[in-house]
Design an enzyme around this catalytic site. Structure first.
Site, PDB file in Angstrom:
ATOM      1  N   ASP A  31       0.858  -1.185   0.000  1.00 51.99           N
ATOM      2  CA  ASP A  31       0.000   0.000   0.000  1.00 51.99           C
ATOM      3  C   ASP A  31       0.892   1.232   0.000  1.00 51.99           C
ATOM      4  O   ASP A  31       1.875   1.291   0.750  1.00 51.99           O
ATOM      5  CB  ASP A  31      -0.903   0.000   1.238  1.00 51.99           C
ATOM      6  CG  ASP A  31      -2.113   0.923   1.098  1.00 51.99           C
ATOM      7  OD1 ASP A  31      -1.913   2.120   0.795  1.00 51.99           O
ATOM      8  OD2 ASP A  31      -3.239   0.458   1.296  1.00 51.99           O
ATOM      9  N   ASP A  51       4.019   1.756  -4.145  1.00 56.20           N
ATOM     10  CA  ASP A  51       3.000   1.951  -5.165  1.00 56.20           C
ATOM     11  C   ASP A  51       2.979   0.739  -6.082  1.00 56.20           C
ATOM     12  O   ASP A  51       4.019   0.127  -6.347  1.00 56.20           O
ATOM     13  CB  ASP A  51       3.320   3.220  -5.967  1.00 56.20           C
ATOM     14  CG  ASP A  51       2.140   3.693  -6.786  1.00 56.20           C
ATOM     15  OD1 ASP A  51       1.913   3.110  -7.869  1.00 56.20           O
ATOM     16  OD2 ASP A  51       1.437   4.630  -6.369  1.00 56.20           O
ATOM     17  N   GLN A  72      -6.798  -4.762  -4.443  1.00 55.78           N
ATOM     18  CA  GLN A  72      -7.718  -3.681  -4.085  1.00 55.78           C
ATOM     19  C   GLN A  72      -7.166  -2.294  -4.403  1.00 55.78           C
ATOM     20  O   GLN A  72      -7.924  -1.325  -4.473  1.00 55.78           O
ATOM     21  CB  GLN A  72      -8.019  -3.733  -2.573  1.00 55.78           C
ATOM     22  CG  GLN A  72      -8.656  -5.017  -2.109  1.00 55.78           C
ATOM     23  CD  GLN A  72     -10.051  -5.200  -2.636  1.00 55.78           C
ATOM     24  OE1 GLN A  72     -10.889  -4.305  -2.532  1.00 55.78           O
ATOM     25  NE2 GLN A  72     -10.323  -6.357  -3.214  1.00 55.78           N
ATOM     26  N   ALA A  74      -6.122   1.048  -5.965  1.00 57.03           N
ATOM     27  CA  ALA A  74      -6.660   1.725  -7.154  1.00 57.03           C
ATOM     28  C   ALA A  74      -6.779   3.217  -6.911  1.00 57.03           C
ATOM     29  O   ALA A  74      -6.792   3.676  -5.764  1.00 57.03           O
ATOM     30  CB  ALA A  74      -8.046   1.165  -7.511  1.00 57.03           C
ATOM     31  N   GLN A  75      -6.863   3.943  -8.004  1.00 57.54           N
ATOM     32  CA  GLN A  75      -7.315   5.334  -7.994  1.00 57.54           C
ATOM     33  C   GLN A  75      -8.836   5.254  -8.048  1.00 57.54           C
ATOM     34  O   GLN A  75      -9.408   4.750  -9.001  1.00 57.54           O
ATOM     35  CB  GLN A  75      -6.747   6.070  -9.210  1.00 57.54           C
ATOM     36  CG  GLN A  75      -6.914   7.584  -9.175  1.00 57.54           C
ATOM     37  CD  GLN A  75      -8.347   8.088  -9.206  1.00 57.54           C
ATOM     38  OE1 GLN A  75      -8.825   8.688  -8.225  1.00 57.54           O
ATOM     39  NE2 GLN A  75      -9.069   7.834 -10.286  1.00 57.54           N
ATOM     40  N   TYR A 140     -12.435   6.481 -15.039  1.00 54.60           N
ATOM     41  CA  TYR A 140     -12.403   5.507 -13.949  1.00 54.60           C
ATOM     42  C   TYR A 140     -13.061   4.185 -14.361  1.00 54.60           C
ATOM     43  O   TYR A 140     -12.505   3.099 -14.155  1.00 54.60           O
ATOM     44  CB  TYR A 140     -13.092   6.078 -12.703  1.00 54.60           C
ATOM     45  CG  TYR A 140     -13.258   5.064 -11.603  1.00 54.60           C
ATOM     46  CD1 TYR A 140     -12.166   4.654 -10.853  1.00 54.60           C
ATOM     47  CD2 TYR A 140     -14.509   4.501 -11.324  1.00 54.60           C
ATOM     48  CE1 TYR A 140     -12.316   3.701  -9.847  1.00 54.60           C
ATOM     49  CE2 TYR A 140     -14.668   3.559 -10.325  1.00 54.60           C
ATOM     50  CZ  TYR A 140     -13.563   3.169  -9.583  1.00 54.60           C
ATOM     51  OH  TYR A 140     -13.705   2.222  -8.605  1.00 54.60           O
ATOM     52  N   ASN A 169     -22.115   0.062  -4.428  1.00 53.77           N
ATOM     53  CA  ASN A 169     -21.660   1.183  -3.596  1.00 53.77           C
ATOM     54  C   ASN A 169     -21.323   0.677  -2.202  1.00 53.77           C
ATOM     55  O   ASN A 169     -22.214   0.424  -1.384  1.00 53.77           O
ATOM     56  CB  ASN A 169     -22.739   2.269  -3.527  1.00 53.77           C
ATOM     57  CG  ASN A 169     -22.903   2.992  -4.845  1.00 53.77           C
ATOM     58  OD1 ASN A 169     -23.225   2.380  -5.852  1.00 53.77           O
ATOM     59  ND2 ASN A 169     -22.659   4.289  -4.854  1.00 53.77           N
ATOM     60  N   ARG A 264     -27.030  16.865 -11.021  1.00 61.15           N
ATOM     61  CA  ARG A 264     -25.695  16.995 -11.583  1.00 61.15           C
ATOM     62  C   ARG A 264     -25.660  16.330 -12.957  1.00 61.15           C
ATOM     63  O   ARG A 264     -26.086  15.180 -13.102  1.00 61.15           O
ATOM     64  CB  ARG A 264     -24.655  16.340 -10.658  1.00 61.15           C
ATOM     65  CG  ARG A 264     -24.474  17.090  -9.356  1.00 61.15           C
ATOM     66  CD  ARG A 264     -23.405  16.459  -8.491  1.00 61.15           C
ATOM     67  NE  ARG A 264     -23.766  15.095  -8.076  1.00 61.15           N
ATOM     68  CZ  ARG A 264     -23.084  14.398  -7.169  1.00 61.15           C
ATOM     69  NH1 ARG A 264     -22.019  14.925  -6.599  1.00 61.15           N
ATOM     70  NH2 ARG A 264     -23.475  13.178  -6.843  1.00 61.15           N
TER      71      ARG A 264
END
Length: 307
Positions: A31, A51, A72, A74-75, A140, A169, A264
């Site tokens: 991480d 990284d 896991q 990620a950006q 993304y 989510n 939005r």
């Protein structure tokens, strides 16, 4: 089992690490701590601050020789992927490819990959199953979907097994508010600070909110199940923002101050998963009711703020 978890100090990753340790597994974590916290990790974890794009990742995988890698890292921020698509692609695509090469060279048996509902884009039908067309609306979504193809190719060419878990989510304790399910942690932060909540549009937009511990259990189940599968990890239940607010008010025992703002542009109106394949293939099911998960999450953040 020896398992390496990338992003293991982060929101979802740290819960996966906790479950693995409870099982008695040997756990290695990679991480970069851009969003994760080393404090989330127990002393028995072998931790590398690194990284996933780092060329030395191959050395770490070769030295530790994990049987399975749970990926896991990620950006995770959609606006960042729009503003800086090169950084998004470098982390989510090139970083994953760097990891897959390390796994291939070290003889890793399997990779469990965290994908996203963002790969689907605007739903053509509901609930969304795994056969739904893929049409991401952001960098993304593209950068989370692209590694799925690499995983399939690495399985065919090199025998590297995989399971893809497409998350709905996700919410819960230790969450970074910038994530896809971040609306809940944002709401809680506002409530505890006595600030109003902004609702975009009429509040009838729906999502599938799944508690982080249920997601962690799906990852652990995928260690030995679901080879070659793409699976939706959600509750199969849709919840509107208005329903979410009503649950919040029930949990905290007071009315919330709401400010309304225009819709939005580009926001998806409705989205929730068909999770039946994941339940069958992984022998898994979501166990945490939304009101229970909200209470757990609220208690966690309340304790942090009052310390």
């Amino acid at each position: 089992m020896k398992v390496l978890v990338t992003g293991g100090a982060g929101f979802i990753g740290s819960h996966i690490v906790d479950l693995l340790l409870e099982r008695g597994d040997d756990v290695i974590v990679v991480d970069n701590l851009s969003t994760g916290q080393e404090a989330h990790l127990k002393p028995e974890v072998l931790f590398y601050r690194m990284d996933i794009t780092d060329h030395r990742l191959s050395d770490v995988v070769a030295e530790t020789r994990p049987e399975v890698v749970i990926h896991q890292a990620a950006q995770i921020d959609v606006p960042t992927s729009v503003r800086d698509p090169l950084h998004d692609a470098m982390t989510n695509i090139i970083g994953t490819l760097n990891l897959l090469e390390a796994c291939r060279n070290a003889g890793v048996r399997k990779v469990v990959y965290a994908s996203s509902a963002a790969v689907y884009g605007n739903p053509e039908y509901l609930p969304i199953d795994e056969k739904h067309p893929v049409a991401p609306l952001s960098g993304y979504g593209i950068s989370k979907h692209t590694p799925e193809h690499y995983l399939q190719v690495y399985a065919q060419l090199h025998g590297l097994a995989y399971t893809v878990l497409r998350y709905a989510n996700v919410y819960g304790i230790r969450q970074d508010p910038r994530g896809e399910g971040g609306v809940i942690s944002i709401f809680i932060e506002k409530v505890l600070k006595g600030e109003p909540i902004t609702v975009f549009g009429d509040g009838e937009q729906t999502r599938d909110y799944i508690y982080v511990e249920d997601v962690a259990r799906a990852n652990v189940a995928a260690l030995t199940n679901g080879d070659g599968q793409i699976l939706n990890i959600g509750t199969g239940q849709k919840t509107s923002i208005n329903e979410l607010i009503a649950l919040f008010e029930e949990v905290i025992g007071q009315k919330m101050e709401i400010h309304h703002a225009p819709d939005r542009p580009g926001d998806i109106k409705h989205s929730y998963f068909d999770n039946r394949r994941a339940m069958e293939v992984l022998n898994w099911r979501p166990e945490t009711d939304l009101s229970v998960g909200l209470q757990k999450t609220l208690t966690y953040y309340r304790e942090r703020i009052t310390r």
